[in-house]
Scaffold this motif. Structure first.
Motif, PDB file in Angstrom:
ATOM      1  N   GLU A 156      47.356  36.825  40.998  1.00  0.00           N
ATOM      2  CA  GLU A 156      45.827  36.823  41.968  1.00  0.00           C
ATOM      3  C   GLU A 156      47.045  36.400  43.598  1.00  0.00           C
ATOM      4  N   PRO A 157      47.290  37.826  44.460  1.00  0.00           N
ATOM      5  CA  PRO A 157      48.280  38.466  45.190  1.00  0.00           C
ATOM      6  C   PRO A 157      47.092  37.695  46.276  1.00  0.00           C
ATOM      7  N   ARG A 158      47.677  37.294  47.486  1.00  0.00           N
ATOM      8  CA  ARG A 158      47.208  37.193  49.013  1.00  0.00           C
ATOM      9  C   ARG A 158      47.578  38.186  49.848  1.00  0.00           C
ATOM     10  N   ARG A 159      47.136  39.238  50.149  1.00  0.00           N
ATOM     11  CA  ARG A 159      47.737  40.259  50.728  1.00  0.00           C
ATOM     12  C   ARG A 159      47.618  40.673  52.262  1.00  0.00           C
ATOM     13  N   ASP A 160      47.933  39.909  52.828  1.00  0.00           N
ATOM     14  CA  ASP A 160      47.955  39.206  54.603  1.00  0.00           C
ATOM     15  C   ASP A 160      49.711  40.267  54.799  1.00  0.00           C
ATOM     16  N   PRO A 161      49.308  41.036  55.871  1.00  0.00           N
ATOM     17  CA  PRO A 161      50.494  41.599  57.070  1.00  0.00           C
ATOM     18  C   PRO A 161      50.832  40.658  57.671  1.00  0.00           C
ATOM     19  N   GLY A 162      49.707  39.761  58.291  1.00  0.00           N
ATOM     20  CA  GLY A 162      50.273  38.191  59.047  1.00  0.00           C
ATOM     21  C   GLY A 162      51.419  37.260  57.679  1.00  0.00           C
ATOM     22  N   LEU A 163      51.131  37.804  56.924  1.00  0.00           N
ATOM     23  CA  LEU A 163      51.708  36.544  55.879  1.00  0.00           C
ATOM     24  C   LEU A 163      53.539  37.333  55.772  1.00  0.00           C
ATOM     25  N   VAL A 164      53.262  38.611  55.688  1.00  0.00           N
ATOM     26  CA  VAL A 164      54.609  39.496  55.838  1.00  0.00           C
ATOM     27  C   VAL A 164      54.708  38.903  56.239  1.00  0.00           C
ATOM     28  N   ALA A 165      54.796  39.029  57.744  1.00  0.00           N
ATOM     29  CA  ALA A 165      55.082  39.345  59.058  1.00  0.00           C
ATOM     30  C   ALA A 165      55.775  37.968  59.150  1.00  0.00           C
ATOM     31  N   ALA A 166      55.182  37.099  59.114  1.00  0.00           N
ATOM     32  CA  ALA A 166      55.713  35.631  58.860  1.00  0.00           C
ATOM     33  C   ALA A 166      56.851  34.788  58.078  1.00  0.00           C
ATOM     34  N   TYR A 167      57.022  35.722  57.345  1.00  0.00           N
ATOM     35  CA  TYR A 167      58.197  35.483  56.078  1.00  0.00           C
ATOM     36  C   TYR A 167      59.004  36.588  56.057  1.00  0.00           C
ATOM     37  N   ARG A 168      59.175  38.056  57.272  1.00  0.00           N
ATOM     38  CA  ARG A 168      60.101  38.794  57.477  1.00  0.00           C
ATOM     39  C   ARG A 168      61.508  38.734  57.617  1.00  0.00           C
ATOM     40  N   SER A 169      61.439  37.477  58.141  1.00  0.00           N
ATOM     41  CA  SER A 169      63.488  37.096  57.423  1.00  0.00           C
ATOM     42  C   SER A 169      63.999  36.905  56.152  1.00  0.00           C
ATOM     43  N   TRP A 170      62.935  36.243  56.062  1.00  0.00           N
ATOM     44  CA  TRP A 170      63.595  35.799  54.612  1.00  0.00           C
ATOM     45  C   TRP A 170      63.399  37.212  53.737  1.00  0.00           C
ATOM     46  N   LEU A 171      62.436  38.516  53.511  1.00  0.00           N
ATOM     47  CA  LEU A 171      62.177  40.238  53.473  1.00  0.00           C
ATOM     48  C   LEU A 171      63.237  40.433  53.378  1.00  0.00           C
ATOM     49  N   ASP A 172      64.046  40.336  54.488  1.00  0.00           N
ATOM     50  CA  ASP A 172      64.675  41.212  54.730  1.00  0.00           C
ATOM     51  C   ASP A 172      66.552  40.943  54.603  1.00  0.00           C
ATOM     52  N   GLN A 173      66.546  39.788  53.761  1.00  0.00           N
ATOM     53  CA  GLN A 173      68.101  39.251  53.819  1.00  0.00           C
ATOM     54  C   GLN A 173      68.434  40.222  52.569  1.00  0.00           C
ATOM     55  N   PRO A 174      70.016  40.033  52.294  1.00  0.00           N
ATOM     56  CA  PRO A 174      70.250  41.017  50.957  1.00  0.00           C
ATOM     57  C   PRO A 174      70.206  40.670  50.231  1.00  0.00           C
ATOM     58  N   SER A 175      69.779  41.881  49.020  1.00  0.00           N
ATOM     59  CA  SER A 175      69.193  40.967  47.548  1.00  0.00           C
ATOM     60  C   SER A 175      70.636  40.725  46.418  1.00  0.00           C
ATOM     61  N   SER A 176      70.954  40.305  45.997  1.00  0.00           N
ATOM     62  CA  SER A 176      72.196  39.659  45.355  1.00  0.00           C
ATOM     63  C   SER A 176      72.002  40.724  43.869  1.00  0.00           C
ATOM     64  N   ARG A 177      70.404  41.417  43.910  1.00  0.00           N
ATOM     65  CA  ARG A 177      70.779  42.699  42.783  1.00  0.00           C
ATOM     66  C   ARG A 177      71.079  43.751  43.220  1.00  0.00           C
ATOM     67  N   GLN A 178      71.670  45.109  42.704  1.00  0.00           N
ATOM     68  CA  GLN A 178      72.176  45.782  42.732  1.00  0.00           C
ATOM     69  C   GLN A 178      70.617  46.813  42.871  1.00  0.00           C
ATOM     70  N   PRO A 179      70.265  48.126  43.476  1.00  0.00           N
ATOM     71  CA  PRO A 179      69.147  48.821  43.147  1.00  0.00           C
ATOM     72  C   PRO A 179      69.225  49.107  41.987  1.00  0.00           C
ATOM     73  N   VAL A 180      67.954  49.658  41.285  1.00  0.00           N
ATOM     74  CA  VAL A 180      68.319  50.581  40.321  1.00  0.00           C
ATOM     75  C   VAL A 180      68.129  52.434  40.474  1.00  0.00           C
ATOM     76  N   PRO A 181      68.815  52.779  40.272  1.00  0.00           N
ATOM     77  CA  PRO A 181      69.252  54.322  40.736  1.00  0.00           C
ATOM     78  C   PRO A 181      68.435  55.089  40.480  1.00  0.00           C
ATOM     79  N   HIS A 182      67.851  54.692  39.348  1.00  0.00           N
ATOM     80  CA  HIS A 182      66.542  56.382  39.234  1.00  0.00           C
ATOM     81  C   HIS A 182      65.429  55.438  38.707  1.00  0.00           C
ATOM     82  N   ALA A 183      63.837  56.498  39.480  1.00  0.00           N
ATOM     83  CA  ALA A 183      63.050  55.844  39.711  1.00  0.00           C
ATOM     84  C   ALA A 183      62.141  55.561  38.240  1.00  0.00           C
TER      85      ALA A 183
END
Length: 212
Positions: A156-183
């Motif tokens: 059950e997620p906590r849908r809190d924009p403030g928490l997303v903002a607090a962790y923005r530096s984590w979320l904006d780090q490059p991922s080691s995964r390659q993007p999926v080419p098609h949706a």
């Protein structure tokens, strides 16, 4: 109310003037540190931890701002990794841990392994990219829609924009995964995240046990 898995006990650990809340399952000496996805909490690990208990000492903390742990000022992966390293050290087990990072906690697992001795490190369901993403996109990137009905209460997620903002530096780090080419819809593509701790707890437990 969540069912109570066997052998689980809940504790607090002092951290940055506050307290980190964590669950512990006492087993064999090797500690396994389970890091939940951002916007979720430690309960996502309960079914898997019940399978692991007995093979190792399982530790599942609420990350800062999640569950029962308060949100402090310092939130870089390196800072949080330092707190978690002190937590593991406090057990006096004298064995390097295995660190498992789920989805958006992958930067934390990586930071821990970079700074401290580990026996192994595993990340699962790391999203291909959530740079600049909002709350709903961060939640969706975990594959939570693929959690089986019997385990939905653990995700059950906590849908809190403030928490997303607090962790923005984590979320904006490059991922080691390659993007999926098609949706695709998450239920149609096996390469997309599927919230493995709850969609396949036995399989993930087996992967962790292999590392022991």
């Amino acid at each position: 109310m969540h069912p109570r898995p066997p052998c689980r006990s809940t504790h607090t650990f002092p951290a940055a003037g506050s307290h980190l809340v964590y669950d512990r399952w006492d087993g064999a000496a090797r500690p396994v540190l389970l890091l939940h996805a951002l916007l979720f909490d430690r309960t996502e690990w309960w079914p898997l931890a019940a399978d692991l208990a007995g093979s190792c000492t399982v530790v599942a903390p609420d990350l800062p701002g999640h569950g029962e742990t308060a949100l402090p000022a310092g939130l870089t992966p390196d800072q949080v990794a330092g707190v978690l390293a002190r937590l593991v050290e406090s057990f006096g087990l004298r064995r390097a841990p295995i660190v498992v990072g789920h989805a958006t906690s992958a930067p934390l697992a990586t930071a821990f392994a970079r700074q401290f001795a580990v026996h192994g490190m595993l990340t699962v369901d790391e999203p291909a990219g959530v740079v600049g993403a909002g709350t709903d996109a961060v939640v969706a990137a975990t594959g939570v829609d693929r959690v089986p009905e019997q385990f939905r209460s653990f995700a059950e997620p906590r849908r809190d924009p403030g928490l997303v903002a607090a962790y923005r530096s984590w979320l904006d780090q490059p991922s080691s995964r390659q993007p999926v080419p098609h949706a695709h819809r998450a239920g149609d593509d096996p390469e997309l995240p599927r919230f493995t701790p709850l969609s396949d707890p036995e399989g993930l437990a087996a992967r962790i046990q292999y590392l022991l």
